[in-house]
Write an enzyme that holds these catalytic residues in place. Sequence first.
Site, short mmCIF file in Angstrom:
data_model
loop_
_atom_site.label_atom_id
_atom_site.label_comp_id
_atom_site.label_asym_id
_atom_site.label_seq_id
_atom_site.Cartn_x
_atom_site.Cartn_y
_atom_site.Cartn_z
N GLY A 48 18.97 8.35 31.18
CA GLY A 48 17.69 8.32 30.49
C GLY A 48 17.92 8.26 29.00
O GLY A 48 18.80 8.93 28.46
N LYS A 97 14.57 16.72 25.57
CA LYS A 97 15.58 17.02 24.55
C LYS A 97 15.09 16.61 23.16
O LYS A 97 15.29 17.33 22.18
CB LYS A 97 16.90 16.32 24.89
CG LYS A 97 17.62 16.95 26.07
CD LYS A 97 18.89 16.18 26.42
CE LYS A 97 19.62 16.80 27.60
NZ LYS A 97 20.86 16.06 27.95
N SER A 146 18.99 11.81 25.32
CA SER A 146 19.59 11.11 26.45
C SER A 146 20.05 12.12 27.50
O SER A 146 20.40 13.25 27.16
CB SER A 146 20.78 10.27 25.98
OG SER A 146 21.27 9.45 27.04
N ASP A 147 20.02 11.70 28.75
CA ASP A 147 20.50 12.54 29.84
C ASP A 147 21.05 11.65 30.94
O ASP A 147 20.59 10.51 31.11
CB ASP A 147 19.38 13.43 30.40
CG ASP A 147 19.94 14.51 31.31
OD1 ASP A 147 20.49 15.50 30.79
OD2 ASP A 147 19.84 14.35 32.55
N GLN A 148 22.02 12.15 31.68
CA GLN A 148 22.67 11.32 32.69
C GLN A 148 23.01 12.11 33.95
O GLN A 148 23.40 13.28 33.87
CB GLN A 148 23.98 10.73 32.13
CG GLN A 148 24.69 9.79 33.09
CD GLN A 148 26.01 9.30 32.50
OE1 GLN A 148 26.97 10.06 32.37
NE2 GLN A 148 26.05 8.04 32.13
#
Length: 201
Positions: free
Chosen positions: A105, A52, A68-70
Site C-alpha cells: 500500500g 501511517k 506505505s505498508d506491505q
Amino acid sequence: MQPILLASSSAYRRDLLKKLGLHFDWASPDIDESPLPNESADMLVERLAIAKANALATQYPAHLIVGSDQVAVLGDDILGKPHNYERAFAQLRAASGQQVIFKTGICLLNTQTNNIQSSVEEFTVNFKILSDEQIHYYLNYEQPYDCAGSFKCEGLGIALFTKLSGDDPNTLIGLPLIRLIEMLNNEGVDPLVLATKKLST
C-alpha cells in the site's frame, strides 16, 4: 515545494526514497498494525498506509507525507514480518516451490489540502524448492526478520527465487516509486525537474 516526510522508520524505504533525489525527513508513526476481521490483504495495506500518514499529520501540517505498508500473500494466508528465526523459517518453508504475491500500500497525504492519494501495488515472487539446510543458512546469514516474507531481495535473498514479476521492482522492497512519482506529480512535484535544477545550481 512543500517539505516531504516519510512516515516510516524503515531504512529500506529511506534508501528507496533517496533514489528520487528529493530532500525529505522521516518519522515513525505509532499505529496499531493488526488486521481487522475479514480484512483482505489489499484493504489492510491500503488502510495502514493511509493510517501511517494520518498519524503524523498534526505534527507536520504543511507537508506531503508518504505512507506505505506491505504484506506477503501465500494462498489464503497473509504473511507479515516474522520478527524471529522460528517464524521466518516457517514462512520460507511454506513458500518453498510456491508463488507469493506481495501487496504494498502506498499513500501520499497533502496536509495543507487534506488531499489523499492511495494505491495498492503487486509484485509476484516464485520461490525455488528450498531445503531446510538452505533456509537455515540463509536466515543465519541475512537475518531478514524485519522483512515481510522473510527475505531481502536486494541481498542474498535473490538466490531464493526462480522468477520475479511486476511493474516496479522497488515495490518488492517496500516502496512503489513509479506510483509515488505519479502521486508527487499530481501535487506539482516533479523529481526529474528538481534533480536537474540541483545540478544547475
